[in-house]
Motif scaffolding. Structure first.
Motif, PDB file in Angstrom:
ATOM      1  N   HIS A   1       0.774  -1.239   0.000  1.00 34.67           N
ATOM      2  CA  HIS A   1       0.000   0.000   0.000  1.00 34.67           C
ATOM      3  C   HIS A   1       0.799   1.278   0.000  1.00 34.67           C
ATOM      4  O   HIS A   1       0.297   2.314  -0.353  1.00 34.67           O
ATOM      5  CB  HIS A   1      -0.945   0.013   1.204  1.00 34.67           C
ATOM      6  N   SER A   2       2.014   1.226   0.491  1.00 36.82           N
ATOM      7  CA  SER A   2       2.705   2.492   0.707  1.00 36.82           C
ATOM      8  C   SER A   2       4.192   2.428   0.394  1.00 36.82           C
ATOM      9  O   SER A   2       4.805   1.373   0.448  1.00 36.82           O
ATOM     10  CB  SER A   2       2.513   2.911   2.164  1.00 36.82           C
TER      11      SER A   2
ATOM     12  N   SER B   1       6.222   1.568   3.341  1.00 30.71           N
ATOM     13  CA  SER B   1       5.859   0.258   3.853  1.00 30.71           C
ATOM     14  C   SER B   1       7.028  -0.541   4.418  1.00 30.71           C
ATOM     15  O   SER B   1       6.830  -1.439   5.209  1.00 30.71           O
ATOM     16  CB  SER B   1       5.187  -0.535   2.759  1.00 30.71           C
TER      17      SER B   1
ATOM     18  N   THR C   1      -4.788   0.433   6.376  1.00 30.40           N
ATOM     19  CA  THR C   1      -3.712   0.783   5.450  1.00 30.40           C
ATOM     20  C   THR C   1      -2.533   1.351   6.243  1.00 30.40           C
ATOM     21  O   THR C   1      -2.701   1.772   7.391  1.00 30.40           O
ATOM     22  CB  THR C   1      -4.200   1.860   4.453  1.00 30.40           C
TER      23      THR C   1
ATOM     24  N   GLU D   1      -1.232   4.168   5.979  1.00 26.17           N
ATOM     25  CA  GLU D   1      -1.520   5.556   6.341  1.00 26.17           C
ATOM     26  C   GLU D   1      -2.320   5.630   7.642  1.00 26.17           C
ATOM     27  O   GLU D   1      -2.022   6.441   8.520  1.00 26.17           O
ATOM     28  CB  GLU D   1      -2.314   6.260   5.213  1.00 26.17           C
TER      29      GLU D   1
ATOM     30  N   SER E   1      -1.135   7.076  11.235  1.00 27.60           N
ATOM     31  CA  SER E   1      -1.931   8.090  11.944  1.00 27.60           C
ATOM     32  C   SER E   1      -2.196   7.660  13.379  1.00 27.60           C
ATOM     33  O   SER E   1      -2.073   8.459  14.309  1.00 27.60           O
ATOM     34  CB  SER E   1      -3.279   8.318  11.258  1.00 27.60           C
TER      35      SER E   1
END
Lengths: 246, 90
Positions: A14-15, A18, A105, A107, A111
């Motif tokens: 996803h990132s 990651s 995710t 993100e 957070s």
């Protein structure tokens, strides 16, 4: 173990950031086999901290030190929220399903971690501010510094624990230097010494054994705080009873 | 120099002394023991009576002041609050 690997792979896809995701999960909530215990310790912490908030709230009407109580209650409330967030994340990872993987995710995870760190740092800073008078300039300056530390700590969690260790060590020195010493102040000092030690060990929490020792120390620290709170409650009743039967 | 007593401190001293005497206290004794002036004590007594923490009883020997159950509970809360503030250094 398999579900953690699956989750890490899905998070990796996803990132760009990651690469650090599996590391961050394990450094925040420990090894997979300890998720349940981590969440339990954090829930106990939340209960103790919330008890402090409610207890101080019940005395607020009798006191003239309103500002100090505001700092005390807000500080402990932020700490409770931080641990509630961590306990929730540990529980989520413990009961991990494919459905969780679909929405958790990197993100969202970052957070979660960012908010957890920010709440903890601000909460302990507010407690520190009770004993060391802060001007509005000091507060602005230190809160901005804490925001920077929070950003850093998402990548390097040692930054969080080092700062918390310093804040707790300063708080501990205040409790040790208390003018009046009795069983309750000694218990509180012991509790804060234990909490400071746990933060010091958390710096090296990538070693599983040290992570578990730090979590155990954190639990002992908050339990000592709980015993001190119970003793305060009993002390009032005892003093009244002793007056009737000297 | 001794720190000025807060309103809670004065109420604590008054309730504590009255509580220590199960048969009640004479107003003059309370005034001396709580370290207050006559006017100040009268003002506090009216407040405490209105809130149901103390009651005045007329006897042959004169007036006596007694603490009520509500007053005992209030005193307990003040003692707890003082212990809490002392422990946390508030």
């Amino acid at each position: 173990m398999q579900h953690l690997e699956t989750s890490c792979i899905s998070l990796k896809n996803h990132s760009q950031a990651s690469k650090n995701v599996p590391d961050i999960i394990s450094t925040l909530i420990g090894p997979e086999w300890f998720y349940r215990e981590t969440s339990l310790i954090d829930f106990i912490t939340v209960v103790v901290v919330i008890a402090s908030v409610f207890m101080s709230g019940s005395y607020r009407t009798y006191t003239t030190k309103q500002k100090r109580y505001t700092f005390f209650q807000t500080g402990f409330l932020l700490i409770a929220l931080a641990y509630l967030l961590k306990a929730g994340l540990s529980l989520l990872m413990y009961m991990y399903t494919e459905q969780t993987a679909s929405w958790l995710t990197p993100e969202i995870l970052f957070s979660f971690i960012f908010i957890h760190h920010l709440l903890l740092l601000t909460g302990f800073y507010l407690l520190y501010a009770i004993y060391n008078k802060q001007t509005p300039r000091d507060i602005i300056w230190i809160l901005s510094l804490l925001s920077i530390i929070t950003w850093m700590s998402v990548q390097r969690v040692a930054a969080l624990h080092t700062t918390l260790f310093v804040l707790l060590a300063l708080l501990t020195s205040t409790f040790i230097a208390q003018r009046r010493k009795n069983a309750i102040t000694r218990l509180l000092a012991a509790g804060f010494v234990t909490l400071s030690s746990s933060q010091l060990i958390f710096i090296f929490k990538h070693h599983t054994a040290l992570y578990i020792i730090a979590e155990a120390l954190q639990l002992i620290g908050y339990l000592l705080l709980l015993i001190a709170l119970i003793k305060i409650r009993i002390h009032g009743k005892k003093k009244i009873t002793n007056r009737h039967h000297p | 120099m001794a720190k000025k007593r807060s309103r809670t401190d004065i109420i604590h001293d008054m309730l504590m002394y009255t509580h220590s005497k199960p048969n009640g206290v004479k107003p003059t004794h309370l005034m001396y023991k709580a370290n207050m002036s006559h006017a100040q004590m009268q003002q506090y007594l009216v407040d405490l009576e209105e809130n149901g923490f103390m009651q005045r009883v007329e006897e042959k020997s004169g007036q006596r002041i007694l603490i009520t159950e509500k007053g005992i509970l209030y005193l307990q809360k003040i003692i707890e609050m003082k212990t809490f503030e002392e422990a946390f250094g508030l």
